[in-house]
Design a protein around this motif. Structure first.
Motif, mmCIF file in Angstrom:
data_model
loop_
_atom_site.group_PDB
_atom_site.id
_atom_site.type_symbol
_atom_site.label_atom_id
_atom_site.label_comp_id
_atom_site.label_asym_id
_atom_site.label_seq_id
_atom_site.Cartn_x
_atom_site.Cartn_y
_atom_site.Cartn_z
ATOM 1 N N UNK A 1 -25.695 -17.205 -29.865
ATOM 2 C CA UNK A 1 -24.850 -17.760 -30.526
ATOM 3 C C UNK A 1 -23.047 -17.811 -31.045
ATOM 4 N N UNK A 2 -22.304 -18.597 -32.087
ATOM 5 C CA UNK A 2 -21.401 -19.592 -31.033
ATOM 6 C C UNK A 2 -20.755 -18.094 -32.046
ATOM 7 N N UNK A 3 -19.179 -18.471 -32.119
ATOM 8 C CA UNK A 3 -18.026 -18.119 -32.775
ATOM 9 C C UNK A 3 -17.418 -19.292 -33.339
ATOM 10 N N UNK A 4 -17.928 -18.801 -35.093
ATOM 11 C CA UNK A 4 -17.188 -19.323 -36.189
ATOM 12 C C UNK A 4 -17.823 -20.520 -36.105
ATOM 13 N N UNK A 5 -17.645 -21.869 -36.860
ATOM 14 C CA UNK A 5 -18.083 -22.812 -36.400
ATOM 15 C C UNK A 5 -18.847 -23.641 -35.227
#
Ligand code: DC
Length: 234
Positions: A74-78
Motif C-alpha cells: 500500500x502506498x503513502x498518500x495518493x
C-alpha cells in the motif's frame, strides 16, 4: 465470521477505490489485493510469452503454469499501490494502456475469471484482507464481513481521469472521455459474467464531489463499528 476477515471495495474505475483500499489496509495493517492488477499481470505474462490475448485458454493456463508470485504494498498518500511480480516492481508497466486493454479483453472470458479465482482467494491471509476490484463482494469473497461499493458520476470520473492523463502529458477531449466512461459502464453493468453491481448488503457510497479524506472517514467509521475497533489509523 470467516476466520480471516475480508473487506471488499468494488466499483467502476475512477471512483477512488485504489486510494481507499490502500488507506484502509495501511490503517488496519491488513493485506491488500488489487485484483485489476492480477488481470493486468496476466496480460503482461501473455505479452512476454508472445501469446495473443485471443488464445484465451493458453493465457488462462499461465496462472497455473507460471505460478507468479505477486505482492501489493500500500502506498503513502495518493500514490498508486506498488505491485511486485516475482521480485520486480511492475506497477508502471502494467498500468500502460496496452496491458489495460489486453486485461479488459481477457476479463470478459469465463476461463480467465475462473483461473484467477483461486489466485485472488490466496491473498486472504492473516490478519485480514482488503480486496479492490469489480466482483470482490459478489463472486470472489461472497462471505466478506464488510462490502463497500463506490460510485461516482461519469463526469466526475472523467475529470479525475483527465487530470491523471494531463499529468502524463496526454491530452484528450473531455467530452469524449465522459462518453467513453459512460459506454464502459454500460458494458460492465450489462455483461453476463460477473456484471459490475453492488453485492447484497454492500454499503454504497457516491464519491462524486467528496474528497478522499471524506470517503476514507466514512468507511473508517463503518469499520470501527463493524469490527469493534477503537481506531483505524490514518
Ligand atoms: O481496475 P483495473 O483498471 O486495473 O482493471 C483492469 C481490467 O480488469 C479492467 O478492464 C477491469 C477488469 N477487472 C475485472 O473484470 N474484475 C476485477 N475484479 C478487476 C478488474
Amino acid at each position: 465470521m470467516t476466520e480471516i476477515p475480508v473487506i471488499t471495495v468494488d466499483g467502476p474505475s475512477g471512483t477512488g477505490k485504489g486510494t481507499l483500499c490502500s488507506r484502509i489496509s495501511r490503517g488496519l495493517g491488513w493485506r491488500l489485493l488489487d485484483s485489476g492488477a492480477l488481470y493486468r499481470i496476466l496480460a503482461l505474462l501473455a505479452q512476454r510469452e508472445n501469446i495473443p490475448v485471443t488464445e484465451v485458454a493458453k493465457v488462462a493456463g499461465l496462472v497455473a503454469a507460471r505460478r507468479p508470485e505477486v505482492q501489493f504494498i500500500s502506498a503513502e498518500g495518493d500514490e498508486p499501490v506498488t505491485v511486485i511480480l516475482d521480485g520486480t516492481d511492475v506497477g508502471a508497466l502494467i498500468r500502460l494502456e496496452d496491458c489495460g486493454s489486453a486485461a479488459s479483453s481477457l476479463a470478459a472470458h469465463g476461463t480467465v475469471r475462473e483461473a484467477l479465482l483461486e489466485w485472488q482467494r490466496s491473498f486472504q491471509r492473516s490478519p485480514g484482507l482488503v480486496a479492490d476490484g469489480r466482483d470482490m463482494g459478489t463472486v470472489v469473497f461472497p462471505d466478506a464481513e464488510l462490502k463497500v461499493f463506490l460510485t461516482a458520476n461519469p463526469r466526475e470520473r472523467a475529470k479525475r481521469r483527465y487530470k491523471q492523463l494531463k499529468e502524463k502529458g496526454i491530452y484528450v477531449s473531455f467530452d469524449d472521455l465522459v462518453e467513453s466512461i459512460a459506454e464502459r459502464d454500460r458494458r460492465d453493468t450489462q455483461r453476463i459474467l460477473s456484471p459490475l453491481k453492488p453485492a447484497d448488503g454492500a454499503v454504497e457510497i457516491d464519491t462524486s464531489g467528496s474528497g478522499r479524506d471524506d470517503v476514507f472517514g466514512q468507511v473508517a467509521e463503518i469499520i470501527r463499528k463493524r469490527f469493534d475497533l477503537s481506531a483505524v489509523h490514518t
